[in-house]
Design a protein around this motif. Structure first.
Motif, PDB file in Angstrom:
ATOM      1  N   GLU A   1     -49.806  42.954  40.322  1.00 33.79           N
ATOM      2  CA  GLU A   1     -50.018  41.681  41.022  1.00 33.79           C
ATOM      3  C   GLU A   1     -49.265  40.552  40.331  1.00 33.79           C
ATOM      4  N   LEU A   2     -49.273  40.550  39.003  1.00 35.85           N
ATOM      5  CA  LEU A   2     -48.563  39.520  38.249  1.00 35.85           C
ATOM      6  C   LEU A   2     -47.074  39.528  38.598  1.00 35.85           C
ATOM      7  N   ILE A   3     -46.467  40.722  38.619  1.00 37.09           N
ATOM      8  CA  ILE A   3     -45.047  40.830  38.922  1.00 37.09           C
ATOM      9  C   ILE A   3     -44.769  40.490  40.380  1.00 37.09           C
ATOM     10  N   ALA A   4     -45.650  40.939  41.295  1.00 37.73           N
ATOM     11  CA  ALA A   4     -45.442  40.661  42.717  1.00 37.73           C
ATOM     12  C   ALA A   4     -45.507  39.169  43.018  1.00 37.73           C
TER      13      ALA A   4
ATOM     14  N   ARG B   1     -40.137  34.240  39.466  1.00 41.70           N
ATOM     15  CA  ARG B   1     -40.151  32.932  38.805  1.00 41.70           C
ATOM     16  C   ARG B   1     -40.177  33.048  37.292  1.00 41.70           C
ATOM     17  N   LEU B   2     -40.721  34.152  36.771  1.00 46.29           N
ATOM     18  CA  LEU B   2     -40.924  34.293  35.336  1.00 46.29           C
ATOM     19  C   LEU B   2     -40.283  35.567  34.815  1.00 46.29           C
ATOM     20  N   GLU B   3     -39.869  35.528  33.558  1.00 46.31           N
ATOM     21  CA  GLU B   3     -39.482  36.723  32.817  1.00 46.31           C
ATOM     22  C   GLU B   3     -40.769  37.391  32.351  1.00 46.31           C
ATOM     23  N   ILE B   4     -40.980  38.647  32.741  1.00 47.96           N
ATOM     24  CA  ILE B   4     -42.247  39.326  32.457  1.00 47.96           C
ATOM     25  C   ILE B   4     -42.001  40.577  31.626  1.00 47.96           C
ATOM     26  N   HIS B   5     -42.570  40.590  30.416  1.00 45.19           N
ATOM     27  CA  HIS B   5     -42.531  41.750  29.530  1.00 45.19           C
ATOM     28  C   HIS B   5     -43.957  42.215  29.255  1.00 45.19           C
ATOM     29  N   ASN B   6     -44.105  43.514  29.017  1.00 45.47           N
ATOM     30  CA  ASN B   6     -45.395  43.967  28.501  1.00 45.47           C
ATOM     31  C   ASN B   6     -45.313  44.046  26.986  1.00 45.47           C
ATOM     32  N   ALA B   7     -46.446  43.821  26.337  1.00 41.76           N
ATOM     33  CA  ALA B   7     -46.520  43.843  24.874  1.00 41.76           C
ATOM     34  C   ALA B   7     -46.870  45.248  24.404  1.00 41.76           C
TER      35      ALA B   7
ATOM     36  N   ASN C   1     -43.627  51.648  33.229  1.00 41.11           N
ATOM     37  CA  ASN C   1     -44.352  51.081  34.370  1.00 41.11           C
ATOM     38  C   ASN C   1     -43.874  49.672  34.672  1.00 41.11           C
ATOM     39  N   THR C   2     -43.707  48.882  33.615  1.00 36.15           N
ATOM     40  CA  THR C   2     -43.266  47.498  33.799  1.00 36.15           C
ATOM     41  C   THR C   2     -41.884  47.443  34.432  1.00 36.15           C
ATOM     42  N   LEU C   3     -40.974  48.269  33.959  1.00 37.13           N
ATOM     43  CA  LEU C   3     -39.637  48.313  34.534  1.00 37.13           C
ATOM     44  C   LEU C   3     -39.683  48.769  35.992  1.00 37.13           C
ATOM     45  N   ALA C   4     -40.491  49.793  36.274  1.00 33.92           N
ATOM     46  CA  ALA C   4     -40.577  50.326  37.633  1.00 33.92           C
ATOM     47  C   ALA C   4     -41.182  49.319  38.608  1.00 33.92           C
ATOM     48  N   LEU C   5     -42.078  48.481  38.126  1.00 31.31           N
ATOM     49  CA  LEU C   5     -42.721  47.476  38.980  1.00 31.31           C
ATOM     50  C   LEU C   5     -41.851  46.239  39.177  1.00 31.31           C
ATOM     51  N   GLY C   6     -40.746  46.149  38.447  1.00 32.36           N
ATOM     52  CA  GLY C   6     -39.856  45.007  38.607  1.00 32.36           C
ATOM     53  C   GLY C   6     -39.938  43.982  37.507  1.00 32.36           C
ATOM     54  N   GLY C   7     -40.558  44.338  36.358  1.00 30.60           N
ATOM     55  CA  GLY C   7     -40.605  43.437  35.213  1.00 30.60           C
ATOM     56  C   GLY C   7     -39.296  43.476  34.444  1.00 30.60           C
TER      57      GLY C   7
END
Length: 308
Positions: free
Chosen positions: A179-182, A187-193, A200-206
């Motif tokens: 949901e965060l990525i969608a 608008r934001l650069e999104i990385h997981n820590a 998963n993050t890359l596959a979701l579009g992060g």
């Protein structure tokens, strides 16, 4: 629009035997991260032991970071979990004086296991951002702080402050991340820590992932991004498998973050340096056991000594 993908290493700060910042060792370490094409977080709470930094230490670390990283890789100041907004306002002033353009605002930790209300969170962020011209990355670390930032609140903050440019998510909730990525990925650069949900993050579009593992094996963490971009899924499987094994080895039995990273780097003749009390390193025997396991991973670009 093509997303810029990256791995962000939360850099250690080598300290000498007297507990002072080892400037030469820190410069060498940052250069190693740049050579591997990693982005960098500096003066961070865990890997960088930022809780132990005096104001003078912080100024020195930020100065060295700018000199070594500016124009060579993407980097930003990380900071630490505060009890009140004024602590982060002061941190931002240090970052501004160092002429570093971007800093992270960690989640608010008001103490004694108390979770701030959404209104208190929003007041906290507005108090800090209203007092700085810096570009801002937010931090959402439910595994370490005990709660996630409400996504509608993040949206309100982004609507109000164009200077918010990114967020780090330190949880394992795939529904929240999706949901965060969608809702904010354009608008934001999104990385997981941490590497646990990197793919998963890359596959979701992060945009990628971050963590401490790159202090030990920067080429390895970068290879995960490179394999994904090249659609080299066999290479991705191999690199990501090695990374997750390395993460387990480093974090095992209380070795999390610098307790194991620094002595392992020292054993490989790299710039780990000393820990600052009250943190203590893992034992020499434990270091040797972990080196044997890391050696078996055959990580490219990493020379790992093992006992005969």
């Amino acid at each position: 629009m093509t997303k810029e993908l990256s791995v962000v290493v939360i850099s250690i700060i080598p300290f000498d035997a007297q507990g002072q910042v080892d400037e030469a060792a820190y410069r060498r370490h940052l250069r190693r991260l740049v050579k591997a094409r990693c982005s960098v977080y500096v003066a961070g709470s865990s890997s960088s032991e930022a809780f132990t930094l005096t104001p003078e230490d912080l100024d020195l670390v930020l100065q060295i970071s700018r000199e070594e990283l500016d124009g060579k890789t993407t980097y930003r100041a990380m900071g630490f979990e505060p009890r009140q907004a004024s602590e982060l306002v002061t941190f931002m002033k240090h970052v501004e004086r160092a002429r570093i353009g971007t800093a992270q605002i960690f989640s608010l930790d008001i103490g004694h296991g108390t979770r701030p209300s959404e209104a208190e969170m929003e007041l906290y962020y507005r108090t800090i951002i209203d007092q700085t011209p810096l570009k801002i990355h937010l931090s959402c670390h439910p595994r370490s702080i005990g709660f996630a930032l409400p996504i509608p609140m993040i949206e309100r903050l982004c609507d109000r402050y164009a200077q918010i440019t990114g967020i780090a998510y330190g949880g394992l909730d795939m529904s929240y991340l999706a949901e965060l990525i969608a809702r904010l990925g354009d608008r934001l650069e999104i990385h997981n820590a941490g590497p646990a949900i990197a793919v998963n993050t890359l596959a979701l579009g992060g945009n990628g992932f971050m963590g401490t593992e790159g202090n030990v094996a920067p080429e390895l963490v970068r290879s995960v991004i490179d394999a994904w971009q090249a659609k080299d899924y066999e290479g991705l499987r191999l690199s990501y498998g090695k990374l997750m094994r390395l993460a387990e080895i480093l974090q095992r039995n209380g070795g999390k973050a610098v307790r194991s990273v620094k002595p392992i780097l020292n054993a490989m003749d790299l710039d780990g340096g000393h820990l600052r009390p009250p943190r203590l390193p893992i034992s020499d025997e434990d270091v040797q056991k972990r080196l044997t396991e890391i050696h078996a991973l055959e990580i490219p670009g990493l020379r790992v000594p093992v006992a005969a």
